[in-house]
Design an enzyme around this catalytic site. Structure first.
Site, PDB file in Angstrom:
ATOM      1  N   ASP A   1       0.810  -1.219   0.000  1.00 57.02           N
ATOM      2  CA  ASP A   1       0.000   0.000   0.000  1.00 57.02           C
ATOM      3  C   ASP A   1       0.842   1.267   0.000  1.00 57.02           C
ATOM      4  O   ASP A   1       0.335   2.354  -0.268  1.00 57.02           O
ATOM      5  CB  ASP A   1      -0.855   0.031   1.273  1.00 57.02           C
ATOM      6  CG  ASP A   1      -2.238  -0.533   1.048  1.00 57.02           C
ATOM      7  OD1 ASP A   1      -2.696  -0.519  -0.098  1.00 57.02           O
ATOM      8  OD2 ASP A   1      -2.843  -0.990   2.031  1.00 57.02           O
TER       9      ASP A   1
HETATM   10  C1  BGC Z   1      -2.858  -3.666   4.470  1.00 54.07           C
HETATM   11  C2  BGC Z   1      -2.624  -4.600   3.321  1.00 54.07           C
HETATM   12  C3  BGC Z   1      -1.323  -4.269   2.641  1.00 54.07           C
HETATM   13  C4  BGC Z   1      -0.190  -4.228   3.644  1.00 54.07           C
HETATM   14  C5  BGC Z   1       1.119  -3.787   3.013  1.00 54.07           C
HETATM   15  C6  BGC Z   1      -1.668  -3.665   5.394  1.00 54.07           C
HETATM   16  O1  BGC Z   1      -1.855  -2.736   6.383  1.00 54.07           O
HETATM   17  O2  BGC Z   1      -4.020  -4.082   5.177  1.00 54.07           O
HETATM   18  O3  BGC Z   1      -3.679  -4.512   2.405  1.00 54.07           O
HETATM   19  O4  BGC Z   1      -1.087  -5.250   1.681  1.00 54.07           O
HETATM   20  O5  BGC Z   1      -0.503  -3.341   4.690  1.00 54.07           O
HETATM   21  O6  BGC Z   1       1.145  -2.472   2.682  1.00 54.07           O
END
Ligand code: BGC
Length: 811
Positions: free
Chosen positions: A483
């Protein structure tokens, strides 16, 4: 250092001191009503949606930590204390908290009085039971006062925490006998209310917070319990609370039990009122009648235990490694069920008002619980797919109460669509239910625009191949799994969210990770198409996949490892050529591309995993990237916003460690896979709880990496895709038992450290008992099914009701 121990025979973690390094919590509830409860009685509860239907208040980021919960105050001759230690923090002669599967029991003892509080949500009910047992362990008779206490949230947790000009004037309650009813906003559009009841005659009650606590006091020195007398207040505006005051006498050795019930009730619109201004309480009374005695409570607790024992029997291991047994048999599947219920909404790190259900998160969570509750997985798949757009893209999140896509976050995370294929394929492999593919499912929840689930999957697949960048790799959009890799964001302004700010709209930034996903998940789609008789579609899909595999090796390979991405300007991310102060290697494509089989035959896979070992591995797990980004990069986004070693900037982001474990098994290095497993599996690191800090029975999202100030310290426990992926890694790849399209695959790859084990796996109604001699970790196996040797590693599915005995020699 430890702060408790596992009690495997009861499936509990036993905390023996209130002074753990952080509040250690548990979850209550299975279907619609949920609670979070810490070992000190802290936490809150809600009906279905932690943001929109919150019953009780909790203050995050508070001082002291973990303020607010379901508290019981005892006043014995002027000595006032709380058996949960918090909030009064009086010294206890004995403290114990037992977190079990769906229940928590906290016991405190002071001056010869033992007080035990049992918290749980009975199956199928919208209420929490708080059962308090008081025992006089002294030699003289005791006379004491017991006060319950909860503080109501005015339903919408976000509004409750921000809109004081309104909320200080809306609070309303009713009190009738031993029941306190919370009816804020019931006079207008709400048709639900809460109640707090006790199965005994009360000496008094309170519902006005200021009167109960005192304006300048806190939960630790509240007026009413300290004075030993309820004030019988009826809240009007401000902050409604519920407290019962009980007079208790106990002869030496005597024990008394009180059942408190905190419930949620909905009335049909036409039946809201008993008479003008007075709630219709029929449904509340019916609920109360089910839990008015200790016998009823014990029976409900028994049912809850049975429920969990039944669920957990679907995959069970017996081995000589008790830590492995407790992770696989108890805590990992338990955490998977919690992530199924909560997605990323409510934990001690997720406020319950920030995020709903994630599209990618929920699909991945499904991998960890589909064998436990397949019918609920089916429902979840339909819910998720209903938030997909007609072009195959998807809302990144949706609200559990409305099941509608969340417009604030929107779409554009280009990995999202592929996870739906993975979720559906896991479901079909588990159940054999191909019928789900014919379900008519709306796009964007629009009943006038729907198609079969199969068509949804096609659009997921095509969304990737229709959105390729200059190198033929998938466009990343707002972000992929990470993200925080925001390659079109370019934010210079504080407060702009990295995920939803898109200042450049180029079609240039590409993700090698999504390419790896496409190669891994694309063949699943092809298989599904083949099963539906669409041989040409299956062929087309496989040829797209083959093309992508070639592209990865051509444009996604850096010499010793896989590149991570190309940025907006076409510059490489995660390359040995990146300048000093930037990351040169990132974990995601190393794990995922090898899982997909890319470079296995030609040697790149092994090289990539050797690079992971050399550059990313630490004593506490594998970091996400190395070196960390030293400075903020406007063209990279949030990843470079974190101080080195935390979160996505070189933290040990546990979610993707299992990808590397699985990848290691793909190239036949089971020993190394197990070494990685033990580094982050909670039961194996119980002894360093003072460093790790979060609960030693569940995974955390992140452990601070080697460049962090607090290397080894974990954050964000419970709600993480780590739970599902580690369960997949250990159960399906290291221990090696997984449902495939045409049979149960038995292919352990864990090495001789676990030399012998037996797995009981229920699948499609049959039971498989698999006895494994694990001589080496190469993933090669010899199988005997019911005494007969078979070729390969696939045991054909047996008839429902039958038991199959399998002997496996893994070398
Ligand atoms: C999110 C995921 C994401 C991960 C890496 C998490 O907080 O819920 O969707 O893939 O972070 O960024």
């Amino acid at each position: 250092m430890r702060f408790g121990h596992f009690d495997d025979s009861h499936k509990e973690y036993v905390i023996t001191t209130p002074k753990t390094p952080y509040p250690w919590i548990n979850y209550l509830g299975n279907e619609n009503f949920f609670g979070l409860v810490s070992h000190q009685g802290g936490g809150y509860c809600f009906y279905r949606d932690a943001r929109l239907r919150r019953l009780t208040r909790y203050r995050y980021n508070n001082v002291p930590t973990d303020s607010g919960g379901r508290y019981f105050y005892i006043n014995e001759g002027g000595d006032t204390w709380t058996p949960t230690f918090m909030p009064m923090k009086k010294e206890l002669d004995f403290f114990e908290c037992r977190h079990g599967l769906g229940y928590t029991k906290v016991t405190g003892r002071r001056n010869g009085l033992r007080a035990e509080v049992l918290y749980f949500v009975p199956l199928g009910e919208t209420a929490e039971v708080h059962q308090v047992t008081l025992k006089n362990e002294g030699t003289a008779a005791k006379k004491l006062k017991l006060f319950s206490f909860i503080e109501f949230c005015l339903w919408n947790a976000h509004d409750d925490a921000t809109n004081f000009q309104r909320n200080f004037s809306t609070g309303e309650v009713e009190v009738e006998g031993s029941t306190i009813y919370h009816k804020t906003e019931y006079r207008e559009r709400r048709d639900h209310f809460a109640f707090y009841h006790v199965n005994a005659t009360v000496a008094g009650f309170d519902t006005d917070r200021e009167s109960f606590i005192g304006l300048y006091n806190g939960f630790g020195d509240p007026d009413v319990p300290c004075a030993g007398e309820s004030k019988n207040t009826v809240a009007s505006g401000w902050s409604p609370v519920a407290s019962h005051g009980l007079d208790v006498t106990l002869a030496p050795g005597e024990e008394k039990t009180f059942v408190f019930l905190l419930g949620y009730v909905e009335n049909p619109r036409a039946e809201k009122w008993e008479k003008p201004g007075v709630i219709n309480k029929q449904r509340a009374k019916a609920l109360i009648a089910k839990f008015s005695s200790t016998e009823q409570v014990n029976a409900a607790l028994g049912k809850l235990r049975e429920h969990w024992n039944g669920l957990l029997s679907n995959y069970a291991i017996e081995s000589g490694d008790e830590k492995l047994n407790r992770m696989v048999n108890i805590w990992n599947p338990y955490q998977c069920m919690v992530t199924f219920n909560m997605s990323r909404s409510a934990s001690y790190f997720e406020s319950g008002i920030g995020r709903g259900m994630g599209f990618r998160d929920s699909n991945q969570d499904l991998l960890g619980f589909v064998h436990l509750v397949p019918e609920r997985a089916r429902e979840r798949i339909i819910d998720i797919a209903s938030t997909q757009f007609a072009d195959g893209s998807a809302y990144h999140q949706y609200q559990p109460l409305t099941k509608r896509g969340n417009n604030d976050v929107g779409s554009g995370f280009n990995d999202d669509p592929l996870w739906l294929i993975l979720g559906v394929s896991a479901y079909i492999k588990e159940t054999g239910d191909y019928g789900i593919l014919d379900e008519q499912v709306p796009f964007d929840n629009d009943p006038n625009n729907q198609a079969s689930l199969l068509e949804h999957l096609k659009r997921s697949f095509d969304h990737v191949s229709h959105n390729l960048g200059p190198h033929g790799l998938p466009l990343i959009g707002r972000a992929d799994w990470n993200d925080c890799l925001n390659l079109n964001c370019f934010s210079e302004t504080p407060d702009e969210p990295f995920q939803t700010t898109g200042n450049r709209t180029g079609r240039t930034a590409e993700s090698v990770f999504i390419a790896g996903m496409f190669v891994h998940i694309g063949p699943e789609y092809a298989k599904i198409a083949e099963y539906k008789g669409q041989a040409d579609e299956a062929k087309r899909a496989l040829s797209e996949v083959a093309k992508m595999e070639k592209t990865v090796l051509e444009h996604g390979w850096d010499g010793e490892w896989f590149l991570r991405a190309y940025d907006f300007f076409g510059k490489k991310i995660g390359s040995k050529d990146c300048p000093e102060g930037d990351s040169q290697i990132l974990i995601e494509p190393q794990g995922y591309c090898v899982m997909a089989g890319i470079g296995v035959a030609t040697g790149e896979a092994k090289k990539a995993l050797d690079s992971v070992k050399e550059r990313l591995d630490t004593r506490y797990g594998i970091v996400l990237n190395n070196p960390p980004y030293r400075d903020y990069h406007v063209e990279l986004g949030e990843i470079s916003s974190y101080p080195p070693g935390y979160k996505e900037n070189a933290g040990i982001f546990c979610h993707n460690n299992p990808w590397v474990m699985i990848a290691e098994t793909v190239i036949g290095r089971g020993e190394r896979a197990f070494e990685y497993y033990k580094k982050i599996a909670p039961a194996y690191i119980e002894d360093i709880s003072e460093i790790h800090r979060t609960e030693p029975y569940v995974y955390s999202q992140m452990i601070a990496g080697k460049d962090a100030v607090h290397h080894g310290e974990a954050k964000n426990s419970w709600l993480t895709g780590t739970a599902a992926w580690n369960f997949v890694a250990i159960s399906q790849h290291l221990l090696g038992v997984r449902p495939e399209w045409d049979g149960l695959c038995v292919k352990p790859c864990i090495g001789s450290e676990v030399p012998e084990f037996t797995i009981t796996r229920k699948c499609r109604g049959a039971t498989y008992r698999i006895h494994v001699k694990s001589l080496g970790g190469t993933g090669k196996v010899k199988l005997k099914v019911d005494g007969k040797a078979i070729e390969g590693d696939l045991v054909p599915y047996a008839k429902a009701g039958s038991t199959v005995n399998i002997e496996c020699e893994a070398s």
